[in-house]
Design a protein around this motif. Structure first.
Motif, PDB file in Angstrom:
ATOM      1  N   GLU A   1      -8.248  -6.429   8.845  1.00 44.31           N
ATOM      2  CA  GLU A   1      -7.744  -5.777   7.635  1.00 44.31           C
ATOM      3  C   GLU A   1      -8.338  -4.381   7.463  1.00 44.31           C
ATOM      4  O   GLU A   1      -7.637  -3.411   7.149  1.00 44.31           O
ATOM      5  CB  GLU A   1      -8.083  -6.630   6.401  1.00 44.31           C
ATOM      6  CG  GLU A   1      -7.208  -7.844   6.206  1.00 44.31           C
ATOM      7  CD  GLU A   1      -5.909  -7.495   5.478  1.00 44.31           C
ATOM      8  OE1 GLU A   1      -5.825  -6.399   4.907  1.00 44.31           O
ATOM      9  OE2 GLU A   1      -4.998  -8.334   5.473  1.00 44.31           O
TER      10      GLU A   1
ATOM     11  N   ARG B   1      -7.870  -1.980  11.125  1.00 41.72           N
ATOM     12  CA  ARG B   1      -6.517  -1.449  11.376  1.00 41.72           C
ATOM     13  C   ARG B   1      -6.197  -0.303  10.427  1.00 41.72           C
ATOM     14  O   ARG B   1      -5.554   0.682  10.816  1.00 41.72           O
ATOM     15  CB  ARG B   1      -5.488  -2.559  11.223  1.00 41.72           C
ATOM     16  CG  ARG B   1      -5.505  -3.614  12.319  1.00 41.72           C
ATOM     17  CD  ARG B   1      -4.501  -4.706  12.012  1.00 41.72           C
ATOM     18  NE  ARG B   1      -3.125  -4.201  12.021  1.00 41.72           N
ATOM     19  CZ  ARG B   1      -2.095  -4.836  11.457  1.00 41.72           C
ATOM     20  NH1 ARG B   1      -2.298  -5.970  10.807  1.00 41.72           N
ATOM     21  NH2 ARG B   1      -0.882  -4.325  11.526  1.00 41.72           N
ATOM     22  N   THR B   2      -6.643  -0.406   9.186  1.00 44.20           N
ATOM     23  CA  THR B   2      -6.379   0.663   8.226  1.00 44.20           C
ATOM     24  C   THR B   2      -7.110   1.937   8.616  1.00 44.20           C
ATOM     25  O   THR B   2      -6.537   3.041   8.550  1.00 44.20           O
ATOM     26  CB  THR B   2      -6.778   0.208   6.809  1.00 44.20           C
ATOM     27  OG1 THR B   2      -6.043  -0.972   6.473  1.00 44.20           O
ATOM     28  CG2 THR B   2      -6.493   1.296   5.788  1.00 44.20           C
TER      29      THR B   2
ATOM     30  N   CYS C   1      -3.685   1.451   1.396  1.00 40.33           N
ATOM     31  CA  CYS C   1      -3.502   0.187   2.116  1.00 40.33           C
ATOM     32  C   CYS C   1      -2.769   0.484   3.418  1.00 40.33           C
ATOM     33  O   CYS C   1      -1.775   1.228   3.436  1.00 40.33           O
ATOM     34  CB  CYS C   1      -2.697  -0.797   1.278  1.00 40.33           C
ATOM     35  SG  CYS C   1      -3.586  -1.433  -0.155  1.00 40.33           S
ATOM     36  N   GLY C   2      -3.235  -0.125   4.494  1.00 37.81           N
ATOM     37  CA  GLY C   2      -2.678   0.174   5.800  1.00 37.81           C
ATOM     38  C   GLY C   2      -1.196  -0.079   5.924  1.00 37.81           C
ATOM     39  O   GLY C   2      -0.472   0.695   6.549  1.00 37.81           O
ATOM     40  N   GLU C   3      -0.707  -1.171   5.309  1.00 38.92           N
ATOM     41  CA  GLU C   3       0.711  -1.488   5.431  1.00 38.92           C
ATOM     42  C   GLU C   3       1.588  -0.451   4.737  1.00 38.92           C
ATOM     43  O   GLU C   3       2.754  -0.270   5.105  1.00 38.92           O
ATOM     44  CB  GLU C   3       0.992  -2.876   4.879  1.00 38.92           C
ATOM     45  CG  GLU C   3       0.744  -3.040   3.387  1.00 38.92           C
ATOM     46  CD  GLU C   3       1.060  -4.445   2.901  1.00 38.92           C
ATOM     47  OE1 GLU C   3       1.491  -5.277   3.739  1.00 38.92           O
ATOM     48  OE2 GLU C   3       0.869  -4.712   1.697  1.00 38.92           O
TER      49      GLU C   3
ATOM     50  N   TRP D   1      -5.669  -3.602   4.674  1.00 41.45           N
ATOM     51  CA  TRP D   1      -4.288  -3.501   5.158  1.00 41.45           C
ATOM     52  C   TRP D   1      -3.285  -4.082   4.155  1.00 41.45           C
ATOM     53  O   TRP D   1      -2.297  -3.455   3.814  1.00 41.45           O
ATOM     54  CB  TRP D   1      -4.152  -4.218   6.505  1.00 41.45           C
ATOM     55  CG  TRP D   1      -2.829  -3.980   7.170  1.00 41.45           C
ATOM     56  CD1 TRP D   1      -1.702  -4.746   7.068  1.00 41.45           C
ATOM     57  CD2 TRP D   1      -2.481  -2.885   8.021  1.00 41.45           C
ATOM     58  NE1 TRP D   1      -0.677  -4.203   7.804  1.00 41.45           N
ATOM     59  CE2 TRP D   1      -1.141  -3.057   8.413  1.00 41.45           C
ATOM     60  CE3 TRP D   1      -3.183  -1.779   8.505  1.00 41.45           C
ATOM     61  CZ2 TRP D   1      -0.465  -2.176   9.253  1.00 41.45           C
ATOM     62  CZ3 TRP D   1      -2.529  -0.893   9.348  1.00 41.45           C
ATOM     63  CH2 TRP D   1      -1.184  -1.092   9.712  1.00 41.45           C
ATOM     64  N   THR D   2      -3.539  -5.306   3.668  1.00 39.95           N
ATOM     65  CA  THR D   2      -2.554  -5.988   2.815  1.00 39.95           C
ATOM     66  C   THR D   2      -3.058  -6.247   1.398  1.00 39.95           C
ATOM     67  O   THR D   2      -2.416  -6.991   0.650  1.00 39.95           O
ATOM     68  CB  THR D   2      -2.155  -7.334   3.441  1.00 39.95           C
ATOM     69  OG1 THR D   2      -3.322  -8.174   3.524  1.00 39.95           O
ATOM     70  CG2 THR D   2      -1.552  -7.158   4.817  1.00 39.95           C
TER      71      THR D   2
ATOM     72  N   ASN E   1     -10.318   3.764   2.557  1.00 38.48           N
ATOM     73  CA  ASN E   1      -9.781   2.527   3.118  1.00 38.48           C
ATOM     74  C   ASN E   1      -9.732   1.454   2.039  1.00 38.48           C
ATOM     75  O   ASN E   1     -10.738   1.169   1.384  1.00 38.48           O
ATOM     76  CB  ASN E   1     -10.682   2.095   4.285  1.00 38.48           C
ATOM     77  CG  ASN E   1     -10.148   0.913   5.054  1.00 38.48           C
ATOM     78  OD1 ASN E   1      -9.615  -0.035   4.491  1.00 38.48           O
ATOM     79  ND2 ASN E   1     -10.313   0.949   6.370  1.00 38.48           N
TER      80      ASN E   1
ATOM     81  N   THR F   1       0.993   3.136   7.050  1.00 36.51           N
ATOM     82  CA  THR F   1       1.664   3.230   8.348  1.00 36.51           C
ATOM     83  C   THR F   1       3.133   3.591   8.219  1.00 36.51           C
ATOM     84  O   THR F   1       3.715   4.189   9.125  1.00 36.51           O
ATOM     85  CB  THR F   1       1.495   1.904   9.127  1.00 36.51           C
ATOM     86  OG1 THR F   1       1.880   2.102  10.490  1.00 36.51           O
ATOM     87  CG2 THR F   1       2.329   0.799   8.516  1.00 36.51           C
TER      88      THR F   1
END
Length: 299
Positions: free
Chosen positions: A188, A191-192, A146-148, A172-173, A169, A151
């Protein structure tokens, strides 16, 4: 005879004019005076304008074509300007699927091959221990991040890549995709992919929908970003924290050629998942199973 005299006079005048015209033309062809061009070449046009540019074939026999000062032969127009930098072939866009892949593509699934996957991470509390166990047995796995989380823990992404694991992938959230609008879903997923590419130097080639909830937009956006959708065939349900022994039995009971197991390395207390991997992985290997990675299907 009187009537013939005007006619005779006109004939004499005409002959004289023709003779003078021939003489003048002969003088122009042979004189070679100032401003004249060599025989067979066009002379300058009125007003001193330069002659027309030579055609593409000018200079082919060794003599340069007519061109402005400092420019190459007119044949340069036939040469591509980027000859020193050959064009790269366009990237192949995966097909837009209507359902995710549910088993290892042919080739990777030969024999007793399985794939281990871990979702929701990376989490510094659990992911390093999972990587340690995989490394101990020389096994590679897939991590759908997950992107969050990614990162904030890029060091774990770099470790995954350095140790030969595949990074996928997982948005993100971790939202429920069917409840999102198109632009929100693009953010979503996009960005990931950006975080993964910025961190390890290449974008993910695999995508997994949170909760296994797919829709048409997810397949389209994933394909636009060069990713194939991958699901699973054995769900350990480890996120419910059923106990280490239960997770182990689910993996061992569901083992088989081409099986893709779903585990988690984040999203809650994953200590049971960590311990379960330590138990079932050596047993799978002892049964002759190979932990492999999926091969991208042909497009």
């Amino acid at each position: 005879m009187t009537n013939d005299e005007p006619t005779v006079g006109r004939r004499v005048l005409l002959r004289t004019a023709v003779f003078l015209g021939i003489a003048a033309a002969s003088s122009g062809l042979l004189g070679g005076g100032e401003g004249d061009s060599p025989a067979g070449a066009p002379g300058p046009s009125a007003g001193g304008a330069p002659p027309p540019a030579a055609g593409p074939g000018a200079g082919a026999a060794g003599a340069p074509g007519l061109r402005p000062e400092g420019l190459p032969d007119a044949s340069y127009r036939l040469r591509p300007m980027t000859a020193e930098a050959p064009a790269q072939p366009p990237a192949v866009r995966p097909a837009v699927r209507t359902r995710p892949l549910l088993e290892l593509p042919q080739g990777a699934a030969a024999g007793k091959a399985m794939t281990l996957t871990f979702d929701d991470g990376p989490d510094p509390r659990y992911t390093p221990a999972i990587l340690d166990t995989l490394g101990r047995y020389g096994v590679r796995a897939m991590f759908f991040v997950c992107g969050e989380m990614a990162t904030d823990h890029r060091d774990l992404l770099r470790r995954m890549a350095a140790e030969g694991h595949v990074i996928g992938n997982h948005t993100w959230t971790h939202p429920l995709i069917p409840k999102l609008g198109r632009s929100a879903l693009e953010a979503e997923i996009g960005r990931t992919s950006e975080v993964v590419e910025q961190t390890v130097g290449r974008p993910p080639l695999w995508f997994r929908a949170p909760y296994g909830a797919w829709n048409r937009a997810a397949f389209e956006i994933g394909a636009d970003l060069g990713m194939e959708p991958l699901a699973w065939t054995v769900d350990t349900l480890d996120w419910t924290e059923p106990g280490t022994a239960v997770i182990v039995s689910r993996v061992l009971d569901g083992a088989g050629p081409g099986v893709i197991t779903l585990n988690h390395d984040a999203g809650g207390n994953r200590s049971q998942s960590v311990r379960a991997l330590e138990v079932y992985l050596p047993q799978l290997l002892a049964r002759g199973y190979r932990m492999t990675l999926p091969v991208l299907p042909p497009h």
